[in-house]
Design an enzyme around this catalytic site. Structure first.
Site, mmCIF file in Angstrom:
data_model
loop_
_atom_site.group_PDB
_atom_site.id
_atom_site.type_symbol
_atom_site.label_atom_id
_atom_site.label_comp_id
_atom_site.label_asym_id
_atom_site.label_seq_id
_atom_site.Cartn_x
_atom_site.Cartn_y
_atom_site.Cartn_z
ATOM 1 N N HIS A 85 -14.754 12.629 -53.688
ATOM 2 C CA HIS A 85 -14.551 14.080 -53.820
ATOM 3 C C HIS A 85 -15.836 14.837 -53.526
ATOM 4 O O HIS A 85 -16.932 14.359 -53.835
ATOM 5 C CB HIS A 85 -13.978 14.451 -55.188
ATOM 6 C CG HIS A 85 -14.855 14.176 -56.374
ATOM 7 N ND1 HIS A 85 -15.748 15.091 -56.866
ATOM 8 C CD2 HIS A 85 -14.965 13.089 -57.187
ATOM 9 C CE1 HIS A 85 -16.355 14.604 -57.934
ATOM 10 N NE2 HIS A 85 -15.917 13.377 -58.143
ATOM 11 N N ASP A 87 -16.460 18.120 -54.523
ATOM 12 C CA ASP A 87 -16.856 19.171 -55.472
ATOM 13 C C ASP A 87 -17.759 18.616 -56.560
ATOM 14 O O ASP A 87 -17.782 17.412 -56.825
ATOM 15 C CB ASP A 87 -15.625 19.830 -56.106
ATOM 16 C CG ASP A 87 -14.792 18.866 -56.947
ATOM 17 O OD1 ASP A 87 -14.541 17.747 -56.470
ATOM 18 O OD2 ASP A 87 -14.424 19.226 -58.073
ATOM 19 N N ASP A 148 -22.329 12.673 -58.336
ATOM 20 C CA ASP A 148 -20.888 12.717 -58.609
ATOM 21 C C ASP A 148 -20.325 13.891 -57.819
ATOM 22 O O ASP A 148 -20.408 15.024 -58.273
ATOM 23 C CB ASP A 148 -20.673 12.882 -60.116
ATOM 24 C CG ASP A 148 -19.215 12.988 -60.493
ATOM 25 O OD1 ASP A 148 -18.368 12.735 -59.631
ATOM 26 O OD2 ASP A 148 -18.937 13.322 -61.649
ATOM 27 N N GLU A 182 -11.733 17.670 -57.676
ATOM 28 C CA GLU A 182 -11.529 16.561 -58.609
ATOM 29 C C GLU A 182 -12.004 16.934 -60.010
ATOM 30 O O GLU A 182 -11.382 16.594 -61.006
ATOM 31 C CB GLU A 182 -12.281 15.309 -58.124
ATOM 32 C CG GLU A 182 -11.884 14.032 -58.844
ATOM 33 C CD GLU A 182 -12.756 13.702 -60.043
ATOM 34 O OE1 GLU A 182 -12.454 12.704 -60.714
ATOM 35 O OE2 GLU A 182 -13.730 14.426 -60.339
ATOM 36 N N HIS A 387 -22.680 15.434 -64.491
ATOM 37 C CA HIS A 387 -22.304 16.777 -64.987
ATOM 38 C C HIS A 387 -23.441 17.496 -65.709
ATOM 39 O O HIS A 387 -23.206 18.492 -66.386
ATOM 40 C CB HIS A 387 -21.060 16.735 -65.900
ATOM 41 C CG HIS A 387 -19.849 16.165 -65.220
ATOM 42 N ND1 HIS A 387 -18.601 16.196 -65.784
ATOM 43 C CD2 HIS A 387 -19.691 15.557 -64.019
ATOM 44 C CE1 HIS A 387 -17.729 15.618 -64.955
ATOM 45 N NE2 HIS A 387 -18.375 15.220 -63.884
HETATM 46 ZN ZN LIG Z 1 -16.578 12.202 -59.769
#
Ligand SMILES: [Zn+2]
Length: 416
Positions: A85, A87, A148, A182, A387
């Site tokens: 992904h 995003d 990520d 995602e 994150h």
């Molecule tokens: Zn991820």
């Protein structure tokens, strides 16, 4: 000279692709198209075939199989897909990301230059040890890094380039997909499994080198709504029913021993996640998570018990509970073709790592794809601390992931 996974990652990391909760559009943010459109062109540039982007932003392409006619496996190798992904999480800024490349990491805490209060500590990151003498990438401390899942994107692009540049590496049809949104739980909302054309797929969206995932949580969202009655506080005596007081009593009763802060491994949790309220109406969103899907009903039962206890304390308030299904543990849907997991474990070994199956305390795009009939376990990327501003990436881990993907493509020929 061909571009390395690190070069690609750094380029992608600088492009802001943050997704957004509660958006009216799909993808949730238009800026995700900046990277999606770039990948579209880069796939074409590598020589990937049938490259397309749909109106929802999903990029797809195919590396045609190259098993020769006289080969035992000719015509037998299933199409295998790789998905990442583009995003990044709304939890931390993804604007003006400045990747910091630390070569020959010498151990110890890493203080980030853009905000020295942000420290990647050795104590909290035992995985750093495996990277001494190697290269690490961090943000400058003011944003997330976006490993990520831009590490996953860079890994798939680099593996595609290797397969295309080395025709002696035999593989069946390789399908590639890059998806938006995602991080806001909508990565596969419009994913066209039929168009993708893979019989089996892998997300490249994990973390620690060697870690593989075939199990995720099953997940429901519970929403408790309390309706009270509002009136000017000056004349409220005996009339006002303040929904905030009732919702506070509910929150106070959430079991602390079944919380994300106090559980790990296969343990389930009830997680009060978002709260909104005023006198008239208050709403509490609660994440229910369990690897054992029927356990979600048990968790809902606990909420019902709490509500039953709070109702008599606020007899004039209307309290309502509803649950919304989010995703299911991929293990229950992965099917009985053992090759999908065996090939992945063996590919990891051939890349020089001991495979370690770890249950994910969350969901992946693969949870939903697997439930919809496309078995899709997850592969490590080498990233950590997703994150947040302390996110970091092991370049060695990312390269091992590229090797794993390349071996995996070939193993499907061996096992077919
Ligand atoms: Zn991820």
């Amino acid at each position: 000279m061909s571009e390395t996974a690190l070069d690609r990652f750094v380029r992608y990391a600088k492009i802001d692709t943050q997704s957004q909760e509660e958006s009216e559009t799909y993808p949730s943010t238009q800026k995700q198209f900046d990277l999606l459109n770039l990948l579209l062109e880069e796939l074409k540039g590598l020589g990937v075939q049938n490259v397309s982007i749909d109106e929802h932003g999903c990029v797809m392409g195919t590396i045609p199989g190259n098993v020769p006619k006289n080969h035992r496996a000719f015509g037998k190798v299933p199409a295998v897909g790789f998905v990442a992904h583009v995003d990044t999480s709304p939890s931390a800024s993804g604007k003006d990301v400045q990747p910091q490349i630390i070569q020959n990491y010498q151990g110890g805490d890493i203080v980030l230059p853009g905000d020295p209060s942000v420290v990647i500590s050795e104590a909290e990151n035992p995985e750093l040890k495996a990277n001494i003498g190697k290269t690490i990438v961090t943000s400058d401390g003011t944003t997330l890094l976006g490993a990520d899942d831009k590490a996953g994107v860079a890994i798939i692009m680099t593996a595609a380039q290797k397969l295309l540049a080395n025709p002696s590496l035999l593989h069946g049809d390789i399908k590639i997909a890059f998806t938006p949104d995602e991080e806001v739980g909508a990565g596969t909302k419009y994913f066209d499994i039929k168009k993708f054309g893979a019989a089996y797929a892998y997300t490249v969206d994990g973390d620690t080198p060697g870690e593989l995932n075939k199990e995720t949580f099953s997940a429901n969202l519970a929403v408790i709504t309390v309706r009270g009655r509002n009136i000017h506080p000056g004349s409220a005596k005996g009339i006002m029913v303040n929904s905030i007081r009732a919702i506070a009593d509910i929150v106070a009763r959430m079991p602390k021993e079944i919380a994300p802060e106090t559980t790990e491994g296969y343990e389930p949790y009830i997680h009060p996640h978002a709260l909104e309220g005023s006198e008239a109406v208050s709403t509490l969103k609660i994440l229910l998570r369990d690897f054992h899907t029927p356990g979600l009903e048990t968790l809902k039962g606990k909420l019902e018990e709490i509500i039953a206890e709070v109702r008599p304390l606020h007899p004039k308030a209307a309290i309502e509970l509803k649950t919304i299904e989010q995703y299911k543990n991929m293990k229950d849907y992965i099917g009985d073709d053992s090759r999908v997991l065996d090939c992945l474990a063996e590919a990891t070994r051939r890349a020089g790592l001991e495979p370690k199956w770890v249950p994910i305390r969350g969901g992946t795009d693969g949870s939903r794809l697997t439930e919809k009939g496309l078995p899709t376990p997850n592969i490590f990327t080498g990233g950590a601390n997703y994150h947040g501003t302390t996110e970091w990436l092991s370049v060695w881990g990312m390269e091992k992931s590229v090797d794993t993907v390349v071996h995996l493509a070939q193993l499907w020929v061996e096992k077919s």
